[in-house]
Design a protein around this motif. Structure first.
Motif, PDB file in Angstrom:
ATOM      1  N   VAL A   1      -4.232  -4.444  -5.090  1.00 39.97           N
ATOM      2  CA  VAL A   1      -5.406  -5.031  -5.741  1.00 39.97           C
ATOM      3  C   VAL A   1      -5.738  -6.392  -5.141  1.00 39.97           C
ATOM      4  O   VAL A   1      -6.908  -6.745  -4.961  1.00 39.97           O
ATOM      5  CB  VAL A   1      -5.179  -5.139  -7.264  1.00 39.97           C
ATOM      6  N   LYS A   2      -4.706  -7.175  -4.803  1.00 43.57           N
ATOM      7  CA  LYS A   2      -4.938  -8.501  -4.226  1.00 43.57           C
ATOM      8  C   LYS A   2      -5.629  -8.426  -2.868  1.00 43.57           C
ATOM      9  O   LYS A   2      -6.282  -9.384  -2.446  1.00 43.57           O
ATOM     10  CB  LYS A   2      -3.611  -9.245  -4.084  1.00 43.57           C
ATOM     11  N   ARG A   3      -5.483  -7.293  -2.181  1.00 38.35           N
ATOM     12  CA  ARG A   3      -6.076  -7.153  -0.850  1.00 38.35           C
ATOM     13  C   ARG A   3      -7.493  -6.584  -0.898  1.00 38.35           C
ATOM     14  O   ARG A   3      -8.178  -6.529   0.127  1.00 38.35           O
ATOM     15  CB  ARG A   3      -5.195  -6.262   0.028  1.00 38.35           C
ATOM     16  N   ILE A   4      -7.916  -6.133  -2.062  1.00 38.58           N
ATOM     17  CA  ILE A   4      -9.262  -5.578  -2.189  1.00 38.58           C
ATOM     18  C   ILE A   4     -10.242  -6.697  -2.512  1.00 38.58           C
ATOM     19  O   ILE A   4     -10.065  -7.434  -3.480  1.00 38.58           O
ATOM     20  CB  ILE A   4      -9.308  -4.496  -3.286  1.00 38.58           C
ATOM     21  N   HIS A   5     -11.274  -6.810  -1.703  1.00 38.41           N
ATOM     22  CA  HIS A   5     -12.282  -7.847  -1.892  1.00 38.41           C
ATOM     23  C   HIS A   5     -13.649  -7.200  -2.107  1.00 38.41           C
ATOM     24  O   HIS A   5     -13.819  -5.986  -1.985  1.00 38.41           O
ATOM     25  CB  HIS A   5     -12.320  -8.781  -0.674  1.00 38.41           C
ATOM     26  N   THR A   6     -14.622  -8.029  -2.402  1.00 38.93           N
ATOM     27  CA  THR A   6     -15.968  -7.509  -2.667  1.00 38.93           C
ATOM     28  C   THR A   6     -16.593  -6.861  -1.439  1.00 38.93           C
ATOM     29  O   THR A   6     -17.557  -6.112  -1.554  1.00 38.93           O
ATOM     30  CB  THR A   6     -16.884  -8.647  -3.155  1.00 38.93           C
TER      31      THR A   6
ATOM     32  N   THR B   1     -12.813   4.912   2.719  1.00 34.47           N
ATOM     33  CA  THR B   1     -11.874   4.854   3.841  1.00 34.47           C
ATOM     34  C   THR B   1     -11.093   3.547   3.836  1.00 34.47           C
ATOM     35  O   THR B   1      -9.878   3.520   4.066  1.00 34.47           O
ATOM     36  CB  THR B   1     -12.632   4.996   5.177  1.00 34.47           C
ATOM     37  N   GLU B   2     -11.781   2.440   3.535  1.00 35.83           N
ATOM     38  CA  GLU B   2     -11.129   1.137   3.495  1.00 35.83           C
ATOM     39  C   GLU B   2     -10.133   1.062   2.337  1.00 35.83           C
ATOM     40  O   GLU B   2      -9.047   0.486   2.472  1.00 35.83           O
ATOM     41  CB  GLU B   2     -12.178   0.033   3.361  1.00 35.83           C
ATOM     42  N   ILE B   3     -10.489   1.648   1.211  1.00 41.61           N
ATOM     43  CA  ILE B   3      -9.575   1.677   0.064  1.00 41.61           C
ATOM     44  C   ILE B   3      -8.301   2.430   0.425  1.00 41.61           C
ATOM     45  O   ILE B   3      -7.188   1.974   0.151  1.00 41.61           O
ATOM     46  CB  ILE B   3     -10.267   2.328  -1.152  1.00 41.61           C
ATOM     47  N   ASP B   4      -8.449   3.585   1.071  1.00 38.20           N
ATOM     48  CA  ASP B   4      -7.284   4.375   1.480  1.00 38.20           C
ATOM     49  C   ASP B   4      -6.460   3.644   2.534  1.00 38.20           C
ATOM     50  O   ASP B   4      -5.224   3.703   2.524  1.00 38.20           O
ATOM     51  CB  ASP B   4      -7.735   5.732   2.026  1.00 38.20           C
ATOM     52  N   ARG B   5      -7.148   2.947   3.443  1.00 37.33           N
ATOM     53  CA  ARG B   5      -6.430   2.214   4.493  1.00 37.33           C
ATOM     54  C   ARG B   5      -5.565   1.110   3.895  1.00 37.33           C
ATOM     55  O   ARG B   5      -4.420   0.898   4.319  1.00 37.33           O
ATOM     56  CB  ARG B   5      -7.430   1.605   5.485  1.00 37.33           C
ATOM     57  N   LEU B   6      -6.089   0.425   2.889  1.00 36.69           N
ATOM     58  CA  LEU B   6      -5.328  -0.648   2.249  1.00 36.69           C
ATOM     59  C   LEU B   6      -4.126  -0.096   1.478  1.00 36.69           C
ATOM     60  O   LEU B   6      -3.064  -0.715   1.445  1.00 36.69           O
ATOM     61  CB  LEU B   6      -6.243  -1.443   1.311  1.00 36.69           C
TER      62      LEU B   6
END
Length: 383
Positions: free
Chosen positions: A200-205, A211-216
């Motif tokens: 969650v800390k790595r997810i930004h606006t 794809t980016e969500i899965d990559r993180l």
């Protein structure tokens, strides 16, 4: 109620235990629920809870319930013990009252031993007066209820943790991405609260795709796998960032996640160790810097808010710095370096490919506050 129902089916709970059940509910059940939001900060909470229920204090509490003093004695003892307990709780909040806290704690221990010896004496004179099946069930009931209650508390703590993290996601993501991210969180992290928080800390606006969500998520999983089985690091290049993060764990300075902060710059830090109870009290911090595979710089910082206490502070800082030095270089710290720390003298000592430096940075304020940096750095440019 489900716990009581299950126990009643086995015959371990009967209506004569209703009073004990209500007491357990108020003094254990509700208090545990009140602390459920703090469970996430204590990884050993459930282990401690189980140990607590197995303590011999259960036996002493059981005996106390069956052997009471006369009314006159209890009217004297109960208010005194209550007053001492309240004063202990109050004095614990301020370090200035530490001598009072210590004295009253020892006094309470003495009271406890006196009462315990009295109970043992009474029990020895009439043991069979209380050793029977109903009393045994009364003794075991709090223990059994607590054990059966723990899975519910754990599930509730997981639910509350997810709710807190999902609120953050809802703010940062569009409704469509939030729905997808929530589903992936449950599927990929399950009961892994650390991994979820880290993700969650790595997810930004600016996270604008599935794809980016899965990559993180994959990144967090990969880092967790590496941390469980960290690769060996050539001492000529630096230190294992995961081992370095634990160098000062015995001093209460264990660093958190080692992660990328900018391009190829990686970093982890330990929560500051405060030398007092106030926000402005002096503190010691520990940082690990490097690349994704190798820690290159270990930094210990003493922040001095009250220079009048600097001698004791520097002595404490010397002890921690000496431990870091011995962990990093596998040798004892020199007297020259220790004296430099005590005197806040800026020096640099080279040890092969490693440099050890001390520097003082004044804040330039009215209090005369300053920082002392103790840095161990590997100068190798490889890795």
């Amino acid at each position: 109620s489900l716990c009581v129902y299950l126990l009643s089916l086995t015959g371990l709970w009967t209506t004569d235990l209703a009073k004990d059940t209500i007491l357990w509910l108020f003094f254990v059940g509700f208090m545990t629920l009140g602390k459920v939001n703090k469970i996430k900060d204590d990884r050993d909470y459930f282990k401690k809870a189980l140990k607590k229920n197995f303590k011999l204090s259960l036996l002493s509490e059981f005996l106390v319930n069956f052997y009471t003093f006369s009314l006159a004695v209890e009217l004297i003892i109960v208010p005194i013990i209550t007053l001492i307990s309240v004063t202990i709780a109050f004095s614990e909040k301020d370090s200035k009252h530490k001598p009072v806290h210590k004295f009253l704690t020892n006094l309470l221990v003495v009271f406890g031993f006196v009462i315990l010896f009295y109970i043992i004496f009474q029990f020895a004179g009439n043991p069979w007066g209380i050793i029977n099946l109903p009393n045994l069930r009364g003794l075991l009931l709090p223990l059994i209820l607590s054990i059966l209650f723990l899975p519910f508390v754990y599930g509730l703590s997981i639910y509350m943790f997810y709710e807190t993290q999902l609120v953050v996601l809802k703010i940062r993501l569009s409704p469509e991405l939030f729905t997808y991210a929530k589903r992936q969180a449950f599927l990929r992290f399950n009961l892994n609260k650390d991994g979820l928080s880290r993700w969650v800390k790595r997810i930004h606006t600016d996270t604008v795709s599935k794809t980016e969500i899965d990559r993180l998520i994959d990144h967090v999983k990969e880092r967790e796998a590496i941390e469980k089985n960290p690769p060996k690091v050539d001492p000529a290049l630096g230190w294992s960032p995961f081992e370095a993060g634990n160098f000062l764990s015995d001093e209460g300075l264990k660093s958190g996640y080692y992660d990328c902060v900018y391009e190829d710059e990686w970093f982890s830090s330990a929560p500051s160790f405060k030398l007092g109870d106030k926000w402005s009290d002096n503190k010691i911090s520990y940082y690990v810097h490097g690349t994704d595979q190798v820690a290159k710089r270990l930094e210990l910082i003493l922040a001095v808010f009250t220079p009048q206490d600097n001698l004791d502070l520097h002595k404490r800082f010397c002890i921690i710095a000496a431990r870091l030095y011995s962990k990093a270089l596998n040798e004892l710290i020199s007297e020259k370096i220790l004296l430099a720390i005590l005197r806040s003298k800026s020096i640099t000592v080279n040890k092969g490919n490693v440099s050890v430096s001390i520097r003082k940075v004044s804040w330039g304020n009215s209090t005369g506050g300053y920082d002392v940096y103790f840095t161990i750095e590997c100068r190798s440019t490889s890795a």
